[in-house]
Scaffold this active site. Structure first.
Site, PDB file in Angstrom:
ATOM      1  N   TYR A   1      30.264  25.787  16.629  1.00  0.00           N
ATOM      2  CA  TYR A   1      31.697  26.021  16.034  1.00  0.00           C
ATOM      3  C   TYR A   1      31.346  27.393  14.942  1.00  0.00           C
ATOM      4  CZ  TYR A   1      32.970  21.174  17.437  1.00  0.00           C
ATOM      5  OH  TYR A   1      33.129  20.171  18.002  1.00  0.00           O
TER       6      TYR A   1
ATOM      7  N   GLU B   1      30.456  29.543  20.187  1.00  0.00           N
ATOM      8  CA  GLU B   1      31.971  29.512  19.596  1.00  0.00           C
ATOM      9  C   GLU B   1      32.756  29.819  20.874  1.00  0.00           C
ATOM     10  OE1 GLU B   1      35.566  29.370  18.282  1.00  0.00           O
ATOM     11  OE2 GLU B   1      33.871  29.238  16.780  1.00  0.00           O
TER      12      GLU B   1
ATOM     13  N   ASP C   1      30.419  22.902  11.945  1.00  0.00           N
ATOM     14  CA  ASP C   1      31.499  23.104  11.005  1.00  0.00           C
ATOM     15  C   ASP C   1      32.656  23.232  11.740  1.00  0.00           C
ATOM     16  OD1 ASP C   1      33.197  23.862   8.915  1.00  0.00           O
ATOM     17  OD2 ASP C   1      32.423  26.035   8.819  1.00  0.00           O
TER      18      ASP C   1
ATOM     19  N   CYS D   1      35.853  20.022   6.556  1.00  0.00           N
ATOM     20  CA  CYS D   1      36.824  20.430   5.678  1.00  0.00           C
ATOM     21  C   CYS D   1      38.027  18.746   5.783  1.00  0.00           C
ATOM     22  CB  CYS D   1      37.707  21.413   6.393  1.00  0.00           C
ATOM     23  SG  CYS D   1      38.197  21.239   7.911  1.00  0.00           S
TER      24      CYS D   1
END
Length: 544
Positions: free
Chosen positions: A313, A334, A382, A409
């Site tokens: 990611y 990605e 991430d 997050c």
């Protein structure tokens, strides 16, 4: 039983993940925005659901010692900052507890190796990006600001304490230009009018400023006047661009850009690397705290210069590139082609020669590395707010890195994913919350996972076809199926039995999975009672 418009006295005892206070009435949890732990208050019930209710602060009887005077007049109606009415120390405690609660309640972890939260040096003026929706007020004048909570109603805003003062000056010049030019305002319902958003970015280190006007059209009335007024109000400005977005969509930016003046990008420095940032490019909103987060991730990665680092990611490559000088090789993966191209440009611009970037998901990256005979020593992930798919975690575990650094997050999806990692024989070594967005409810977390060491091990040859999981297989791991059968049926089942039942149900189609090594070899067959229990688990997880 409480009902709408009831008034009651209560004490706020905890906070929700969204930043509302929690109290109780008739045994039911009531969520009250704008309150603090320790507040004694009168609450009015505004909505009652089956298991909880929502309330409004009607009167503050005894304020919490955590309370402070809000420094923003629109913090309540705007809803972006849910913690401006409490001290920063109290905010950091709440965010730390949120991470701990998620790991304990969702992940089921105890004795969590939690390090102190990395607080920000400032609660104000830290954002380097701003996007302001534009609309018409009831009196027909342009308004510009932020959407009220859970709505598309614009709260007209002339300053925001989260954003640099230069954005305020640019916005005021834009307002003045609109009055002089008479340019029309976009109507979301009718899909008519021109001005949709004012979008701004700045470089904290470089000081460069980019102003982008998002429009439902390819031209503005009085473009030269707009450039003149913006340059006079904002001497720091380095570029003014028009973004053309004619779509009926909530997505802010369209694909096409036209430069009105200057250059269409800005540059900024992050972890000693320079990045060129376009309106579309991803870049951390709080640069200072991003450096703190990346430094903690690098500490957890423990690179010595001899390792292959895989950055899953990877986006535009910022995390991996910040560690590239400490690794033998960096490989980024990605799925978004434009982000991969930006990552390659960022590597070239910063003269990083030991990095390559692959376009694809985690399974694509795993296959390429496997076929080349490479094994990453450290993997950094991430993921987006939804976390990792179960198949991605299985893929990471199959690659057997010694360390995994998980940047999250969302504490809830982090806790869920860590539960699967521990089932895949990874141990949680350290957890650090990071306050990237002071004043808001958001909190980031960096977690270090290490591969458990065992005195006994089995060498296996990994068939890459096993990473091509079917849609059904992605819904539950073998360990989750085992746990369900044990908890609900009191039976212990093996991977072999689960595989046999999956094959009967048409889930596994790979010929070599658990196949005997010789034609004469005999495999134990799953007993009927265990087959029934496994099928119940497969139904529970939506696999059949």
């Amino acid at each position: 039983m409480i009902k709408k418009n009831d008034l009651f006295e209560a004490e706020i005892t905890a906070m929700t993940a969204e930043g509302s206070g929690i109290c109780r009435a008739d045994g039911m949890a009531v969520f009250v925005p704008g309150t603090a732990v320790g507040d004694r208050c009168v609450v009015r019930v505004v909505k009652v659901l089956k298991k909880y209710a929502f309330g409004r602060l009607e009167e503050l009887l005894t304020p919490s010692p955590d309370r402070t005077t809000p420094d923003c007049p629109i913090a309540g109606p705007c809803g972006g900052c849910v913690y401006r009415h409490i001290t920063y120390e109290a905010e950091l405690k709440i965010k730390t507890q949120r991470v701990r609660d998620a790991l304990e309640r969702i992940g089921g972890f105890e004795n969590i190796p939690m390090e102190p939260i990395l607080g920000a040096p400032s609660r104000t003026r830290y954002r380097n990006k701003c996007q302001l929706p534009i609309g018409l007020s009831k009196n027909g004048e342009m308004q510009m600001g932020f959407y009220a909570v859970n709505s598309h109603r614009i709260i007209d805003t002339h300053t925001c304490l989260l954003q640099p003062e230069v954005f305020d000056r640019a916005a005021e010049a834009f307002r003045a230009w609109q009055k002089l030019s008479g340019e029309s305002i976009y109507d979301e319902a009718a899909h008519s009018g021109v001005l949709r958003h004012l979008y701004m970015r700045c470089g904290e280190k470089s000081g460069e400023v980019l102003v982008c006007i998002v429009a439902n059209g390819a031209k503005l009335h009085g473009e030269d006047l707009l450039v003149k007024m913006l340059r006079e109000a904002v001497p720091e400005i380095t570029g003014i661009v028009l973004n053309i977005n004619r779509e009926r969509t909530n997505v802010v930016l369209g694909r096409e850009l036209r430069t009105l003046w200057g250059k269409p990008t800005i540059r900024d420095t992050l972890c000693r690397l320079e990045f060129e940032i376009s309106p579309h490019a991803f870049y951390q909103v709080n640069r200072t705290q991003a450096e703190a987060l990346y430094n903690k991730a690098a500490e957890y990665a423990g690179l010595t210069g001899a390792e292959t680092l895989l950055d899953l990611y990877c986006g535009t490559g910022t995390i991996g590139l910040s560690m590239a000088s400490r690794a033998k090789k960096l490989i980024g993966a990605e799925i978004i082609p434009a982000a991969v191209e930006n990552a390659r440009k960022n590597a070239a611009h910063n003269h990083v020669t030991n990095a390559e970037f692959l376009c694809g998901d985690a399974k694509d990256a795993a296959r390429i590395l496997y076929e080349r005979g490479e094994r990453p020593d450290v993997i950094v992930i991430d993921p987006p707010r939804k976390g990792c798919d179960a198949a991605v975690i299985s893929t990471i575990a199959a690659m057997r890195p010694t360390r995994v650094v998980y940047v999250s997050c969302d504490p809830a999806t982090l806790a869920r994913d860590l539960k699967q990692f521990t089932a895949e024989d990874y141990n949680i070594e350290a957890v650090t919350p990071v306050d990237m967005f002071p004043g808001t409810a958001h909190v980031e977390t960096v977690c270090l996972l290490s591969k458990l060491k065992s005195t006994q091990h089995i060498e296996v040859e990994l068939d890459m076809d096993e990473l091509d999981l079917t849609d059904a297989e992605k819904k539950a791991t073998y360990q989750e199926i085992k746990n369900y059968v044990l908890e609900h049926c009191g039976l212990k089942v093996s991977n072999l039995y689960i595989a046999q039942v999956k094959q009967k149900c048409g889930i596994i189609e790979r010929e070599n999975y658990n196949k005997p090594k010789s034609e004469d070899a005999r495999q134990p067959q799953c007993p009927p009672e265990k087959e029934k229990a496994i099928k119940e688990a497969l139904k529970h997880f939506g696999m059949i």
